[in-house]
Design an enzyme around this catalytic site. Structure first.
Site, PDB file in Angstrom:
ATOM      1  CG  LEU A 202      -2.031  -1.198   1.276  1.00 43.78           C
ATOM      2  CD1 LEU A 202      -1.420  -2.077   2.418  1.00 43.78           C
ATOM      3  CD2 LEU A 202      -3.185  -0.721   1.784  1.00 43.78           C
ATOM      4  CG  ASP A 203       1.441   5.808  -2.016  1.00 43.60           C
ATOM      5  OD1 ASP A 203       2.325   5.906  -1.605  1.00 43.60           O
ATOM      6  OD2 ASP A 203       0.223   6.812  -2.224  1.00 43.60           O
ATOM      7  CE  LYS A 204       2.981   9.055   4.430  1.00 46.74           C
ATOM      8  NZ  LYS A 204       2.127  10.270   4.861  1.00 46.74           N
ATOM      9  CB  THR A 205       0.173  10.483   0.348  1.00 47.23           C
ATOM     10  OG1 THR A 205       1.311  10.544   1.242  1.00 47.23           O
ATOM     11  CG2 THR A 205      -0.597  11.587   0.019  1.00 47.23           C
ATOM     12  CB  VAL A 396      -3.669  -0.482  -2.692  1.00 46.28           C
ATOM     13  CG1 VAL A 396      -4.837   0.559  -2.786  1.00 46.28           C
ATOM     14  CG2 VAL A 396      -3.977  -2.064  -2.526  1.00 46.28           C
TER      15      VAL A 396
END
Length: 514
Positions: A202-205, A396
């Site tokens: 997963l990406d954060k922002t 994601v």
């Protein structure tokens, strides 16, 4: 989609078919009507119900300059909309086209069924011929008639309709249910592969966080009288960037007047932006990016908060400012990660933010695996490494900087309010900014795959049992022969049972799906 629209042409209002509209037309949308095009409001104000696109139950206020979408429902006001996209080019049109293409596409397991059918059909024809020959050799009275009837029964009852319907019926129902709940599946292969993943990156922002970061601290390292001009300069540069942190700076400095003309503007994905103004080269971005020109932060400045992303503004080797940007966590992020862990799916967070910020967020979410300071190419390399180790990986993300990593994953998942390039790359798009759709999509994909396998299993079992009976296996025991008419009914029943089993997906209980 509405069939007609009220168009303003030559100063007159004319009712026209939606199919006759072109980009640039001015469309009048009256209270309670559906918006017929994607466009921008040029006159009027109203509230528009956009739940069919965004999934959000509350209407959104629209005024001059606001974007509206085809198929959404206007409230009490009158809007004049300039069309930017019409027909199949609208957001709704693209969703419809994507769902149709996905439902018509073939999953890998369907190709397996096709191969089985390719072998199965000639075998059945051979069995029918063999049945007739064996009956002829028995020497019983009317052996020719019995042999011919049994051969026809074998051909009829073994017709591989159920085998051919096993996969597409389940996929059509699964993809259709996903689309009704805001999960847009690009093709059947993505849905099938998603059921086999064991790792989610997963990406954060914009994924684990809301994607609406705010500037919470601003430190200027120049005299106060120089700050207003530098704020305008920074705003003029950041408005040209697509990074979420740049958007936060723009929101913070939007009231500082008009922009200024910049030259030699260059975006460096995941690092920053550089530009030239009045002969001087300026850099905005990460500490490493501005440090390349020799700029350093004064030692007297306190360390930024652990959970903040940090942007630096420099002119050559002179540091001009530092900005701390924080982004609120998605309220359901921890719940989603826990659901994935219950499914024994490994979760990893990758972010371009400072390692300290990544660690702080990981602690809040209970994440054990995370990486900070990742460039877009680093994310892609990390996913490539996971796949080389035998993992089935879903990525994601929502930004332009995630597109390379999305393309490297077995299955790519984009957030619906993210960048267009991320959604173009993605195999699955979550049309609502609700991360809980991720485990819901995973459960639905697993249920769809189980249904396909169940359909194939029972279709094969049915044929293994029915073919010997149709060939006359019971005749020596009790004189029973299956007539071709009954064989036809039995064959139809097998197809109906496969379709009925697939339709069970419509009522399969999946949290968050209706």
């Amino acid at each position: 989609q509405p069939a007609e629209a009220l168009v303003v042409r030559g100063g007159k209002e004319v009712v026209m078919p939606v199919t006759a509209l072109i980009a640039g037309d001015l469309v009048r949308v009256r209270p309670g009507e559906q918006v017929p095009v994607d466009g921008v409001v040029t006159e009027g104000s109203s509230s528009v119900q956009e739940s069919m696109i965004s999934g959000e139950p509350l209407p959104r206020e629209k005024e001059t300059g606001s974007a509206v979408f085809s198929g959404t429902i206007n409230g009490a006001g009158v809007l004049t909309v300039q069309a930017t996209h019409v027909g199949s080019d609208t957001v709704l049109g693209r969703i419809i086209r994507t769902v149709r293409e996905a439902q018509a596409s073939k999953a890998p397991i369907q190709r397996l069924a096709d191969k089985i059918a390719g072998i199965f059909v000639p075998i059945v024809i051979a069995l029918a011929i063999l049945t007739y020959i064996i009956w002829r050799l028995t020497g019983v009275e009317d052996a020719d008639i019995y042999g011919l009837l049994c051969a026809i029964s074998v051909l009829v009852i073994a017709c591989p309709c159920a085998l051919g319907l096993a996969t597409p019926t389940a996929l059509v129902v699964g993809i259709g249910r996903a689309a009704r709940n805001g999960i847009l599946v690009r093709n059947a292969e993505a849905l099938e592969r998603f059921a086999a993943i064991d790792t989610v990156v997963l990406d954060k922002t914009g994924t684990l966080t809301k994607g609406k970061p705010q500037v919470t601290q601003a430190h200027w390292f120049v005299p106060d009288e120089e700050v207003p001009a530098l704020r305008r300069l920074l705003y003029s540069a950041e408005i040209l960037s697509t990074h979420p942190l740049a958007a936060a700076v723009c929101r913070a400095f939007v009231g500082d007047g008009s922009t200024v003309e910049l030259s030699d503007v260059q975006n460096y994905a995941g690092r920053g932006i550089s530009f030239t103004y009045e002969g001087s080269v300026y850099n905005v971005g990460s500490a490493a990016f501005v440090a390349e020109s020799g700029a350093t932060v004064p030692s007297s400045v306190s360390a930024p908060p652990d959970d903040a992303a940090v942007l630096f503004f420099a002119c050559g080797d002179k540091m001009l400012g530092r900005f701390c940007v924080t982004d609120e966590l998605q309220p359901q992020a921890a719940e989603v990660l826990e659901q994935l862990r219950r499914h024994k799916v490994r979760t990893v967070m990758l972010t371009g933010d400072r390692p300290e910020a990544a660690e702080s967020l990981a602690r809040k979410l209970g994440l054990e695996e995370y990486r900070g300071g990742m460039m877009p190419s680093d994310k892609a390399d990390y996913i490539r490494m996971l796949r080389s180790q035998g993992h089935h990986v879903a990525m994601v993300g929502d930004g332009v900087n995630d597109s390379e990593a999305l393309s490297m994953a077995d299955v790519s998942v984009a957030m619906g309010d993210g960048s267009h390039i991320a959604m173009e790359v993605a195999g699955i798009t979550l049309m609502r900014s609700d991360l809980r759709l991720l485990p819901a999509a995973y459960e639905l994909s697993r249920a769809t795959r189980r249904t396909v396998k169940g359909n194939l299993f029972w279709a094969m079992c049915y044929n293994l049992i029915a073919i010997p009976i149709a060939a006359g296996l019971l005749f020596p025991l009790n004189g029973f022969l299956l007539s071709p008419a009954i064989a036809g009914a039995a064959m139809a029943f097998s197809s109906v049972s496969v379709v009925a089993n697939s339709l069970r997906l419509r009522t399969k209980r999946v949290p968050l799906l209706r």
